[in-house]
Design a protein around this motif. Structure first.
Motif, PDB file in Angstrom:
ATOM      1  N   ASP A 103     -34.011   2.848  -7.094  1.00 49.98           N
ATOM      2  CA  ASP A 103     -32.877   2.829  -8.013  1.00 49.98           C
ATOM      3  C   ASP A 103     -31.593   2.522  -7.248  1.00 49.98           C
ATOM      4  O   ASP A 103     -30.918   3.425  -6.755  1.00 49.98           O
ATOM      5  CB  ASP A 103     -32.749   4.169  -8.745  1.00 49.98           C
ATOM      6  N   SER A 105     -28.828   1.721  -8.298  1.00 47.99           N
ATOM      7  CA  SER A 105     -27.609   2.226  -8.947  1.00 47.99           C
ATOM      8  C   SER A 105     -27.176   3.577  -8.380  1.00 47.99           C
ATOM      9  O   SER A 105     -26.040   3.998  -8.594  1.00 47.99           O
ATOM     10  CB  SER A 105     -27.784   2.321 -10.466  1.00 47.99           C
ATOM     11  N   ASN A 108     -24.813   2.027  -5.901  1.00 46.16           N
ATOM     12  CA  ASN A 108     -23.772   1.233  -6.536  1.00 46.16           C
ATOM     13  C   ASN A 108     -24.007   1.232  -8.041  1.00 46.16           C
ATOM     14  O   ASN A 108     -24.845   0.484  -8.542  1.00 46.16           O
ATOM     15  CB  ASN A 108     -23.799  -0.205  -5.995  1.00 46.16           C
ATOM     16  N   PRO A 109     -23.267   2.063  -8.782  1.00 47.66           N
ATOM     17  CA  PRO A 109     -23.491   2.160 -10.224  1.00 47.66           C
ATOM     18  C   PRO A 109     -23.303   0.841 -10.983  1.00 47.66           C
ATOM     19  O   PRO A 109     -23.799   0.694 -12.091  1.00 47.66           O
ATOM     20  CB  PRO A 109     -22.460   3.196 -10.679  1.00 47.66           C
ATOM     21  N   LYS A 110     -22.630  -0.125 -10.391  1.00 49.41           N
ATOM     22  CA  LYS A 110     -22.390  -1.404 -11.067  1.00 49.41           C
ATOM     23  C   LYS A 110     -23.376  -2.494 -10.649  1.00 49.41           C
ATOM     24  O   LYS A 110     -23.217  -3.646 -11.028  1.00 49.41           O
ATOM     25  CB  LYS A 110     -20.958  -1.864 -10.804  1.00 49.41           C
ATOM     26  N   THR A 111     -24.393  -2.136  -9.899  1.00 50.05           N
ATOM     27  CA  THR A 111     -25.353  -3.135  -9.442  1.00 50.05           C
ATOM     28  C   THR A 111     -26.095  -3.765 -10.621  1.00 50.05           C
ATOM     29  O   THR A 111     -26.263  -3.134 -11.663  1.00 50.05           O
ATOM     30  CB  THR A 111     -26.378  -2.521  -8.460  1.00 50.05           C
ATOM     31  N   PRO A 115     -33.669  -0.760 -11.682  1.00 53.32           N
ATOM     32  CA  PRO A 115     -34.378   0.360 -11.050  1.00 53.32           C
ATOM     33  C   PRO A 115     -35.884   0.176 -11.261  1.00 53.32           C
ATOM     34  O   PRO A 115     -36.354   0.174 -12.381  1.00 53.32           O
ATOM     35  CB  PRO A 115     -33.853   1.579 -11.809  1.00 53.32           C
TER      36      PRO A 115
END
Length: 153
Positions: A103, A105, A108-111, A115
């Motif tokens: 995962d 994200s 990097n939550p904006k990837t 996942p």
């Protein structure tokens, strides 16, 4: 007899067994994150680079080529959205590779990287695939082994 015991209580025992049997077979193997990596292999399985290569090149399973380039000159239509995977094993250790597959994200939550080992919080998943990871633990470990073998940029 202890009131919480299931001995002598066929109804309660059947309920417990039914609950266990109804648990999804796709329950994900637990893992622990340390920094930017998952140091231990998922499910304790060993990866195989040849099988991992097959997953990476398979456009119906890993579909890695939609975003990445791999050092496979005969493979047409490779993506450029994600980083080239040549040299991935020299840039990242196996735990770092594993976390990015499980995962990305989490780093990097904006990837845009999907996942591959998460089943919750996903959108637009076809009903037959809900609750299932894109890749199972063995496939993740196989891909990690393949990527770790790519040492030359």
């Amino acid at each position: 007899m202890d009131p919480g015991s299931t001995c002598g209580r066929p109804g309660r025992l059947a309920l417990v067994l039914a609950t266990l049997l109804a648990a999804p077979a796709s329950a994900l193997e637990p893992y622990a994150i340390a920094g930017d990596a998952i140091p231990a292999a998922l499910g304790g399985v060993s990866g195989d680079a040849a099988r991992g290569r097959a997953v990476v090149l398979d456009r119906t399973r890993g579909n890695c080529l939609i975003c990445h380039q791999v050092p496979e000159p005969g493979e047409p239509f490779q993506g450029t959205i994600g980083p080239a995977l040549a040299g991935a094993g020299a840039r990242l250790d196996v735990g770092q590779l594993r976390l990015r597959l499980v995962d990305a994200s989490l780093l990097n939550p904006k990837t845009v990287m999907p996942p591959y080992f998460r089943t919750e919080g996903l959108r637009d998943v076809a009903p037959q695939f809900r609750g299932l990871p894109a890749l199972n633990a063995q496939e993740i470990e196989d891909v990690v082994a393949y990527l770790a073998s790519l040492r030359t940029p």
